[in-house]
Design an enzyme around this catalytic site. Structure first.
Site: not given
Ligand SMILES: *Cc1c(COP(=O)(O)O)cnc(C)c1O
Length: 370
Positions: A101, A171, A195
């Site tokens: 990511w 993030d 998530k």
């Protein structure tokens, strides 16, 4: 009704209590004769939903007054572009690359300016977090970027990097609301909510007000400017109403259950059971350096020292995944880019789910160790 223990990395398990409330509200939300999915986002009813969600989140995370909370679409991935477009005044930023990511965010930033890799853990398949005490952060860098919890590799920053006074952008997709954080240490936090918080399709951004600017990079789409959404209370266009509603219910659920301090304790307790098991297991091996372990995502493999033959190992892992599914433990397959297994044990995973997993692993180990 039968529910499985769902170890998916995202979209992921949600609190049963919240799902039941959604079901109760489905046809007739608070006597208005329609569901939240059907109501106008400009209605009084929805206005209350979004305002309460915002104020409950502010309470949960102790978000200071000089930070805006935005409910945005496009997922966490869209923020990979929004961050440089809005914040790269000098067209220069530093990225700490700790997994897929972060790598994607770093590649996206390169489209808009000079993105510099400050540190990386690629040399050991992202199984640790590099030392971030003294990074080569240039005077002219607009911000330092991290992916705080690496969903795929199961690492988490044990402490925040020394940004040498530069803005920290994080993030937090896979650790958002899993424990308290000091928001004032960040310029911008964003998190895809699927998530740890709610259904898929939304990202929450928490941004310091002075970073919300009109003078963004030339050509920035209106929809990607933080200012557009900040000026319009996240209602410049139709927001993801359903997702905001469900997240709002989750915020209330968290507040009712002791807030983020209690969540942290709950998550530490669960993770300890799983890591303690892994640390004494002969058949299974945790893949992450101990001081960088995530409380949320726990990757593990069949130990190559015990079963050196790769094909045999792959077959045993496939057997583990198939048999665990039969035992009501779902989605334990590792990310397609790394293989092996991964248990995501977010807020809504009950303690009993982790205990059931460890019991199953123990049984599997006994049956499959020669
Ligand atoms: C899942 C994930 C993303 C991508 O989220 P999307 O909402 O699918 O764009 C980004 N960062 C992290 C850390 C993630 O876990």
């Amino acid at each position: 009704m039968s529910r499985v223990y769902n170890f998916s990395a995202g979209p992921a398990t949600l609190p049963v209590e919240v799902l039941e409330e959604c079901a109760r509200d489905m046809l007739d939300y608070k006597g208005c004769g329609m569901s939240v999915m059907e109501m106008s986002h400009r209605s009084k009813m929805f206005d209350n939903i979004i305002k309460e969600a915002e104020s409950d989140l502010r309470k949960l995370l102790s978000v200071p007054e000089n930070y805006k909370i935005l409910f945005l679409q496009g997922g966490a991935s869209q923020q990979f572009a929004a961050v440089p477009l809005n914040l790269m005044k000098n067209k220069k930023a530093g990225y700490i690359v700790t997994g897929q990511w972060a790598k994607k965010a770093y590649a996206e930033a390169k489209l808009y300016g000079e993105a510099i890799e400050l540190a990386s853990s690629a040399d050991k398949t992202f199984s640790y977090i590099p030392d971030c005490d003294d990074l080569p952060i240039g005077e002219d860098m607009d911000y330092v970027y991290i992916c705080e919890n690496n969903t795929i590799y199961g690492t988490k920053f044990p402490s925040l990097p020394n940004t040498k006074g530069k803005i920290l952008v994080s993030d937090q997709s896979s650790c958002f609301l899993s424990e308290p954080v000091d928001v004032t240490k960040y310029g911008l936090i964003f998190a895809g909510v699927q998530k740890n918080v709610g259904p898929a399709g939304m990202v929450i951004a928490i941004i310091r007000e002075d970073l919300i600017r009109e003078d963004v990079l030339a050509g920035t789409p209106t929809m990607l400017k933080y200012k557009t959404h900040a000026d319009n209370g996240s209602m410049y266009n139709t927001p993801n109403c359903w997702c905001i509603y469900v997240c709002g219910l989750v915020f209330k659920y968290l507040l009712k259950n002791g807030g983020l301090e209690a969540m942290k304790k709950h998550n530490e307790e669960k993770a300890k059971i799983l890591y303690d098991y892994l640390d004494q297991s002969k058949l299974f091996l945790g893949t992450v350096r101990k001081d960088c372990r995530s409380l949320m995502n726990v990757p593990f493999v069949v130990n190559p020292e015990v079963i050196p033959n790769k094909e045999e190992r792959d077959a045993l892992e496939a057997k583990f995944i198939a048999e665990s599914k039969k035992a009501g433990l779902e989605n334990l397959k590792g990310h397609r880019s790394v293989g092996g297994m991964r248990a995501s044990i977010y807020n809504a995973m009950p303690l009993d789910g982790v205990k059931a997993l460890v019991r199953f692993m123990g049984k599997f180990e006994k049956e499959n160790m020669k």
